[in-house]
Design a protein around this motif. Sequence first.
Motif, PDB file in Angstrom:
ATOM      1  N   MET A  84       0.824  -1.202   0.000  1.00 21.45           N
ATOM      2  CA  MET A  84       0.000   0.000   0.000  1.00 21.45           C
ATOM      3  C   MET A  84       0.863   1.258   0.000  1.00 21.45           C
ATOM      4  O   MET A  84       0.562   2.238  -0.675  1.00 21.45           O
ATOM      5  N   ARG A  85       1.959   1.241   0.737  1.00 25.66           N
ATOM      6  CA  ARG A  85       2.871   2.383   0.722  1.00 25.66           C
ATOM      7  C   ARG A  85       3.477   2.571  -0.658  1.00 25.66           C
ATOM      8  O   ARG A  85       3.586   3.702  -1.155  1.00 25.66           O
ATOM      9  N   ALA A  86       3.874   1.469  -1.268  1.00 29.60           N
ATOM     10  CA  ALA A  86       4.452   1.559  -2.603  1.00 29.60           C
ATOM     11  C   ALA A  86       3.457   2.122  -3.600  1.00 29.60           C
ATOM     12  O   ALA A  86       3.818   2.932  -4.482  1.00 29.60           O
ATOM     13  N   GLY A  87       2.197   1.738  -3.466  1.00 27.71           N
ATOM     14  CA  GLY A  87       1.172   2.263  -4.342  1.00 27.71           C
ATOM     15  C   GLY A  87       0.989   3.759  -4.182  1.00 27.71           C
ATOM     16  O   GLY A  87       0.797   4.488  -5.170  1.00 27.71           O
ATOM     17  N   GLU A  88       1.041   4.235  -2.951  1.00 25.06           N
ATOM     18  CA  GLU A  88       0.945   5.675  -2.699  1.00 25.06           C
ATOM     19  C   GLU A  88       2.120   6.423  -3.311  1.00 25.06           C
ATOM     20  O   GLU A  88       1.953   7.459  -3.965  1.00 25.06           O
ATOM     21  N   GLU A  89       3.314   5.917  -3.062  1.00 25.42           N
ATOM     22  CA  GLU A  89       4.510   6.614  -3.519  1.00 25.42           C
ATOM     23  C   GLU A  89       4.586   6.648  -5.044  1.00 25.42           C
ATOM     24  O   GLU A  89       5.134   7.591  -5.630  1.00 25.42           O
ATOM     25  N   ALA A  90       4.014   5.645  -5.693  1.00 30.25           N
ATOM     26  CA  ALA A  90       4.110   5.543  -7.150  1.00 30.25           C
ATOM     27  C   ALA A  90       3.389   6.670  -7.869  1.00 30.25           C
ATOM     28  O   ALA A  90       3.701   6.957  -9.036  1.00 30.25           O
ATOM     29  N   ILE A  91       2.419   7.292  -7.213  1.00 27.93           N
ATOM     30  CA  ILE A  91       1.656   8.352  -7.881  1.00 27.93           C
ATOM     31  C   ILE A  91       2.062   9.748  -7.437  1.00 27.93           C
ATOM     32  O   ILE A  91       1.428  10.729  -7.808  1.00 27.93           O
ATOM     33  N   VAL A  92       3.134   9.849  -6.657  1.00 29.52           N
ATOM     34  CA  VAL A  92       3.630  11.165  -6.243  1.00 29.52           C
ATOM     35  C   VAL A  92       4.306  11.834  -7.441  1.00 29.52           C
ATOM     36  O   VAL A  92       5.168  11.222  -8.090  1.00 29.52           O
ATOM     37  N   PRO A  93       3.928  13.067  -7.763  1.00 31.17           N
ATOM     38  CA  PRO A  93       4.562  13.722  -8.915  1.00 31.17           C
ATOM     39  C   PRO A  93       6.030  14.031  -8.645  1.00 31.17           C
ATOM     40  O   PRO A  93       6.432  14.208  -7.497  1.00 31.17           O
ATOM     41  N   PRO A  94       6.849  14.092  -9.683  1.00 34.20           N
ATOM     42  CA  PRO A  94       8.264  14.407  -9.489  1.00 34.20           C
ATOM     43  C   PRO A  94       8.439  15.835  -8.982  1.00 34.20           C
ATOM     44  O   PRO A  94       7.548  16.680  -9.160  1.00 34.20           O
ATOM     45  N   PRO A  95       9.564  16.129  -8.342  1.00 32.59           N
ATOM     46  CA  PRO A  95       9.773  17.461  -7.739  1.00 32.59           C
ATOM     47  C   PRO A  95       9.557  18.613  -8.702  1.00 32.59           C
ATOM     48  O   PRO A  95       9.029  19.669  -8.316  1.00 32.59           O
ATOM     49  N   GLU A  96       9.943  18.449  -9.944  1.00 31.27           N
ATOM     50  CA  GLU A  96       9.832  19.566 -10.892  1.00 31.27           C
ATOM     51  C   GLU A  96       8.380  19.907 -11.224  1.00 31.27           C
ATOM     52  O   GLU A  96       8.109  20.989 -11.783  1.00 31.27           O
ATOM     53  N   GLU A  97       7.449  19.038 -10.883  1.00 30.49           N
ATOM     54  CA  GLU A  97       6.038  19.309 -11.156  1.00 30.49           C
ATOM     55  C   GLU A  97       5.289  19.804  -9.917  1.00 30.49           C
ATOM     56  O   GLU A  97       4.076  20.019  -9.980  1.00 30.49           O
ATOM     57  N   ARG A  98       5.994  20.006  -8.840  1.00 29.40           N
ATOM     58  CA  ARG A  98       5.345  20.431  -7.602  1.00 29.40           C
ATOM     59  C   ARG A  98       5.350  21.955  -7.474  1.00 29.40           C
ATOM     60  O   ARG A  98       6.116  22.637  -8.158  1.00 29.40           O
ATOM     61  N   LEU A  99       4.484  22.454  -6.620  1.00 34.41           N
ATOM     62  CA  LEU A  99       4.382  23.895  -6.391  1.00 34.41           C
ATOM     63  C   LEU A  99       5.749  24.450  -5.988  1.00 34.41           C
ATOM     64  O   LEU A  99       6.328  24.012  -4.991  1.00 34.41           O
ATOM     65  N   PRO A 100       6.300  25.400  -6.742  1.00 36.31           N
ATOM     66  CA  PRO A 100       7.632  25.903  -6.404  1.00 36.31           C
ATOM     67  C   PRO A 100       7.607  26.825  -5.175  1.00 36.31           C
ATOM     68  O   PRO A 100       6.682  27.600  -4.981  1.00 36.31           O
ATOM     69  N   LEU A 101       8.639  26.694  -4.371  1.00 35.66           N
ATOM     70  CA  LEU A 101       8.843  27.558  -3.210  1.00 35.66           C
ATOM     71  C   LEU A 101      10.319  27.955  -3.186  1.00 35.66           C
ATOM     72  O   LEU A 101      11.169  27.270  -3.777  1.00 35.66           O
ATOM     73  N   PRO A 102      10.651  29.032  -2.498  1.00 36.05           N
ATOM     74  CA  PRO A 102      12.057  29.451  -2.453  1.00 36.05           C
ATOM     75  C   PRO A 102      13.009  28.384  -1.932  1.00 36.05           C
ATOM     76  O   PRO A 102      14.139  28.280  -2.383  1.00 36.05           O
TER      77      PRO A 102
END
Length: 307
Positions: free
Chosen positions: A27-45
Amino acid sequence: MPLHPEIAKVLASLPAPPPGPLDPVAMRAGEEAIVPPPEERLPLPSVEDVTAQTLVGDVTVRVYTPTDSTAYGVLVYFHGGAFFLGSLDTHDHVARSLAKETGLKVVSVDYRRAPEAAFPAGLDDCYGVVRWVAEHGQSLGWDGETLAIAGDSSGGTFAAAVAALAHDDGFDRITHQVLYYPSLDLDFDEDRYASLRENAIGHGLETAALKPFNAFYLESGADPADPRVSPIKRANLTGLPKALVVTGEFDPLRDEGELYAARLRDAGVDARVSRYAGAGHGFVQHFSWIPEYHHVFEETAAFLGRR
């Protein structure tokens, strides 16, 4: 109103869960598999992982810096996941949105999870990080004023329990607690709250799933009668930090969250409830892309006095 149509569409598209007992690793692996890559995440400083050296050991935290400044209020965030799921990455988007909308530096806690870690390991990590923030605030740029705690679902359990532990220890630096659809009573008798029956099926989290999903935590030594496990069972709520309790109309846990807020008010605590229409459990994590549910971050900012 009925369940939000976008939520209903997503739920209808999900496959049936596999038969047999829950498998934490899968179940953890399934969750992690759909996490977007860092470059697609909301940018912050700045977003960086650091080690918090606490009284219970080293705890990894992810620190989100919202703006270029010299001083910040701090919000310590505990992710949800029934005490065995969730991670810094699965809830990264929640922490980023909190940082952006509130203007606070957010510290997300990678606490130990069941079943590998027995109770109260995860809770101890969460409380330890809050104390670490207060003791090492200079390195974080903490302004010494706002120190809020927040959590969703089981993370909301930890937030409520941490607020109580801090009060009992005479640690009075926590200024706010934000509880997103918290699990506050781990006695899952369906007769305890009307919402456990009214919202039992068809809205995402189902009442019948509460026992198996929380079994890893309870079997690790967490007693539902213990207020550290079920914060609503705490007899005296006087003196706790002001609270925002966010609930979903179709969440089986709705009524215990709203009752907890009422009990806080009865104890003289500034506590408010915000019920989101058409929402089920988990909407902050899974459906904050829907504009009316993304508003929860703006509401949190207003509660924390940042808007």
